[in-house]
Design a protein around this motif. Sequence first.
Motif, PDB file in Angstrom:
ATOM      1  N   LEU A  97       1.283   1.269  -1.432  1.00  0.00           N
ATOM      2  CA  LEU A  97       0.033   1.451  -0.774  1.00  0.00           C
ATOM      3  C   LEU A  97      -1.365   1.082  -1.499  1.00  0.00           C
ATOM      4  O   LEU A  97      -1.462   1.171  -2.823  1.00  0.00           O
ATOM      5  CB  LEU A  97      -0.023   2.967  -0.427  1.00  0.00           C
ATOM      6  N   VAL A  98      -2.401   0.529  -0.536  1.00  0.00           N
ATOM      7  CA  VAL A  98      -3.532   0.082  -1.184  1.00  0.00           C
ATOM      8  C   VAL A  98      -4.575   1.069  -0.466  1.00  0.00           C
ATOM      9  O   VAL A  98      -4.780   0.935   0.740  1.00  0.00           O
ATOM     10  CB  VAL A  98      -3.854  -1.263  -1.363  1.00  0.00           C
ATOM     11  N   PHE A  99      -5.433   2.146  -1.209  1.00  0.00           N
ATOM     12  CA  PHE A  99      -6.368   2.741  -0.574  1.00  0.00           C
ATOM     13  C   PHE A  99      -7.845   2.194  -0.842  1.00  0.00           C
ATOM     14  O   PHE A  99      -8.156   1.665  -1.672  1.00  0.00           O
ATOM     15  CB  PHE A  99      -6.274   3.910  -1.212  1.00  0.00           C
ATOM     16  N   LEU A 100      -8.432   2.365   0.455  1.00  0.00           N
ATOM     17  CA  LEU A 100      -9.811   1.338   0.355  1.00  0.00           C
ATOM     18  C   LEU A 100     -10.798   2.662   1.090  1.00  0.00           C
ATOM     19  O   LEU A 100     -10.376   3.164   2.105  1.00  0.00           O
ATOM     20  CB  LEU A 100      -9.784   0.413   1.085  1.00  0.00           C
ATOM     21  N   HIS A 101     -11.711   2.965   0.356  1.00  0.00           N
ATOM     22  CA  HIS A 101     -12.651   4.016   0.583  1.00  0.00           C
ATOM     23  C   HIS A 101     -13.775   3.575   1.660  1.00  0.00           C
ATOM     24  O   HIS A 101     -14.091   2.505   1.811  1.00  0.00           O
ATOM     25  CB  HIS A 101     -13.169   4.802  -0.467  1.00  0.00           C
ATOM     26  N   GLY A 102     -14.588   4.407   2.154  1.00  0.00           N
ATOM     27  CA  GLY A 102     -15.400   4.268   3.020  1.00  0.00           C
ATOM     28  C   GLY A 102     -17.026   4.211   2.154  1.00  0.00           C
ATOM     29  O   GLY A 102     -17.003   4.543   0.916  1.00  0.00           O
ATOM     30  N   LEU A 103     -18.160   4.012   2.832  1.00  0.00           N
ATOM     31  CA  LEU A 103     -19.248   3.651   2.377  1.00  0.00           C
ATOM     32  C   LEU A 103     -19.636   4.754   1.477  1.00  0.00           C
ATOM     33  O   LEU A 103     -19.583   6.089   1.825  1.00  0.00           O
ATOM     34  CB  LEU A 103     -20.245   3.617   3.322  1.00  0.00           C
ATOM     35  N   GLY A 117       7.393   7.318  -4.418  1.00  0.00           N
ATOM     36  CA  GLY A 117       8.120   6.216  -4.203  1.00  0.00           C
ATOM     37  C   GLY A 117       7.617   4.955  -3.751  1.00  0.00           C
ATOM     38  O   GLY A 117       8.018   3.912  -3.751  1.00  0.00           O
ATOM     39  N   TYR A 118       6.342   5.183  -3.391  1.00  0.00           N
ATOM     40  CA  TYR A 118       5.570   4.195  -2.608  1.00  0.00           C
ATOM     41  C   TYR A 118       4.811   3.448  -3.509  1.00  0.00           C
ATOM     42  O   TYR A 118       4.760   2.157  -3.807  1.00  0.00           O
ATOM     43  CB  TYR A 118       4.547   4.525  -1.469  1.00  0.00           C
ATOM     44  N   GLY A 119       4.097   4.383  -4.439  1.00  0.00           N
ATOM     45  CA  GLY A 119       3.177   3.615  -5.589  1.00  0.00           C
ATOM     46  C   GLY A 119       1.961   3.243  -4.779  1.00  0.00           C
ATOM     47  O   GLY A 119       1.947   2.995  -3.596  1.00  0.00           O
ATOM     48  N   ALA A 120       0.799   3.930  -5.586  1.00  0.00           N
ATOM     49  CA  ALA A 120      -0.573   3.578  -4.661  1.00  0.00           C
ATOM     50  C   ALA A 120      -1.502   2.881  -5.648  1.00  0.00           C
ATOM     51  O   ALA A 120      -1.434   3.367  -6.758  1.00  0.00           O
ATOM     52  CB  ALA A 120      -1.079   4.862  -4.253  1.00  0.00           C
ATOM     53  N   TRP A 163     -10.082   0.418 -10.663  1.00  0.00           N
ATOM     54  CA  TRP A 163      -8.868   0.645  -9.741  1.00  0.00           C
ATOM     55  C   TRP A 163      -8.025   1.591 -10.699  1.00  0.00           C
ATOM     56  O   TRP A 163      -7.880   1.639 -11.943  1.00  0.00           O
ATOM     57  CB  TRP A 163      -8.138  -0.460  -9.426  1.00  0.00           C
ATOM     58  N   ALA A 164      -7.014   2.434  -9.932  1.00  0.00           N
ATOM     59  CA  ALA A 164      -6.114   3.159 -10.857  1.00  0.00           C
ATOM     60  C   ALA A 164      -4.543   3.256  -9.982  1.00  0.00           C
ATOM     61  O   ALA A 164      -4.610   2.995  -8.638  1.00  0.00           O
ATOM     62  CB  ALA A 164      -6.727   4.627 -10.660  1.00  0.00           C
ATOM     63  N   ARG A 165      -3.989   3.184 -10.513  1.00  0.00           N
ATOM     64  CA  ARG A 165      -2.386   3.479 -10.210  1.00  0.00           C
ATOM     65  C   ARG A 165      -2.083   4.699  -9.998  1.00  0.00           C
ATOM     66  O   ARG A 165      -1.935   5.677 -11.063  1.00  0.00           O
ATOM     67  CB  ARG A 165      -1.412   2.639 -10.707  1.00  0.00           C
ATOM     68  N   PHE A 178      -8.970   9.553  -2.998  1.00  0.00           N
ATOM     69  CA  PHE A 178      -7.335   9.500  -2.659  1.00  0.00           C
ATOM     70  C   PHE A 178      -6.336   9.844  -3.477  1.00  0.00           C
ATOM     71  O   PHE A 178      -5.352   9.881  -3.285  1.00  0.00           O
ATOM     72  CB  PHE A 178      -7.170   8.221  -1.940  1.00  0.00           C
ATOM     73  N   GLU A 179      -6.864  10.188  -4.789  1.00  0.00           N
ATOM     74  CA  GLU A 179      -5.632  10.516  -5.781  1.00  0.00           C
ATOM     75  C   GLU A 179      -4.971  11.725  -5.372  1.00  0.00           C
ATOM     76  O   GLU A 179      -3.367  11.499  -5.447  1.00  0.00           O
ATOM     77  CB  GLU A 179      -6.345  10.942  -6.873  1.00  0.00           C
ATOM     78  N   ARG A 180      -5.241  12.756  -4.881  1.00  0.00           N
ATOM     79  CA  ARG A 180      -4.540  13.774  -4.323  1.00  0.00           C
ATOM     80  C   ARG A 180      -3.841  13.586  -3.169  1.00  0.00           C
ATOM     81  O   ARG A 180      -2.448  14.032  -3.073  1.00  0.00           O
ATOM     82  CB  ARG A 180      -5.512  15.132  -4.043  1.00  0.00           C
ATOM     83  N   ILE A 181      -4.031  12.734  -2.501  1.00  0.00           N
ATOM     84  CA  ILE A 181      -3.419  12.232  -1.303  1.00  0.00           C
ATOM     85  C   ILE A 181      -2.147  11.172  -1.649  1.00  0.00           C
ATOM     86  O   ILE A 181      -1.172  11.664  -1.169  1.00  0.00           O
ATOM     87  CB  ILE A 181      -4.286  11.441  -0.149  1.00  0.00           C
ATOM     88  N   ALA A 182      -2.698  10.425  -2.557  1.00  0.00           N
ATOM     89  CA  ALA A 182      -1.667   9.510  -3.029  1.00  0.00           C
ATOM     90  C   ALA A 182      -0.531  10.293  -3.764  1.00  0.00           C
ATOM     91  O   ALA A 182       0.668   9.751  -4.000  1.00  0.00           O
ATOM     92  CB  ALA A 182      -2.166   8.479  -4.083  1.00  0.00           C
ATOM     93  N   ARG A 183      -0.759  11.497  -4.168  1.00  0.00           N
ATOM     94  CA  ARG A 183       0.264  12.229  -5.215  1.00  0.00           C
ATOM     95  C   ARG A 183       1.321  13.133  -4.182  1.00  0.00           C
ATOM     96  O   ARG A 183       2.023  14.027  -4.631  1.00  0.00           O
ATOM     97  CB  ARG A 183      -0.402  12.989  -5.994  1.00  0.00           C
ATOM     98  N   GLN A 184       1.036  13.039  -2.948  1.00  0.00           N
ATOM     99  CA  GLN A 184       1.650  14.025  -1.786  1.00  0.00           C
ATOM    100  C   GLN A 184       3.085  13.636  -2.041  1.00  0.00           C
ATOM    101  O   GLN A 184       3.510  12.497  -1.980  1.00  0.00           O
ATOM    102  CB  GLN A 184       1.061  13.907  -0.737  1.00  0.00           C
ATOM    103  N   ARG A 185       3.888  14.489  -1.905  1.00  0.00           N
ATOM    104  CA  ARG A 185       5.354  14.873  -1.819  1.00  0.00           C
ATOM    105  C   ARG A 185       5.656  13.536  -1.068  1.00  0.00           C
ATOM    106  O   ARG A 185       6.674  12.809  -1.377  1.00  0.00           O
ATOM    107  CB  ARG A 185       6.073  15.623  -1.640  1.00  0.00           C
ATOM    108  N   ALA A 186       5.415  13.332   0.332  1.00  0.00           N
ATOM    109  CA  ALA A 186       5.813  12.279   1.434  1.00  0.00           C
ATOM    110  C   ALA A 186       5.737  10.918   0.666  1.00  0.00           C
ATOM    111  O   ALA A 186       6.043   9.904   1.325  1.00  0.00           O
ATOM    112  CB  ALA A 186       5.158  12.455   2.685  1.00  0.00           C
ATOM    113  N   LEU A 187       4.645  10.848  -0.160  1.00  0.00           N
ATOM    114  CA  LEU A 187       4.346   9.448  -0.647  1.00  0.00           C
ATOM    115  C   LEU A 187       4.938   8.876  -1.959  1.00  0.00           C
ATOM    116  O   LEU A 187       4.735   7.906  -2.411  1.00  0.00           O
ATOM    117  CB  LEU A 187       2.729   9.031  -0.721  1.00  0.00           C
TER     118      LEU A 187
END
Length: 149
Positions: free
Chosen positions: A28-34, A53-56, A17-19, A42-51
């Motif tokens: 936020l907790v990201f869970l991937h597909g098969l 302050g949430y921490g992923a 896992w990575a934070r 999901f790393e790039r998505i979790a770094r988006q400006r809109a996210l």
Amino acid sequence: MPPTIHRFEIAELSLAWARVGDDGPSPLVFLHGLGDSAIKTFERIARQRALIGYGASLIDLPGFGFSTAPDDWPGTIEDHAEAVLALLDALDLHRVTFVGHSMGASLAIVVAAMQPWRARRLVLAEPLLVREHSELARAIAKRREVDFV
């Protein structure tokens, strides 16, 4: 800079896992597909400006990405849910927003059903809601892992 990959050992499993970002009031907790990896996908998505302050927390499920599982591990959706819940307990994560894609979305539903108090909300992309409704899922489920690989 890529996130630091951490390990969580439970029984015969090693979950990676990575934070990304700082802890926030609604993590936020990201869970991937098969066949995927939350850490890679999901790393790039979790770094988006809109996210900000949430921490992923990006969790690679047992046997996928940077995580490992023995060949004889059953790997049912419930087995995956129990592993995810054990990791969330170890990380002391409560009232999270699960973000899941495909198998990860279906897994998020199962995790939330097992511990409804833990899920603040679900963000689901392409969940398989009823296993019997997918010809591909049925075909994959009938194959042995070694044949699928």
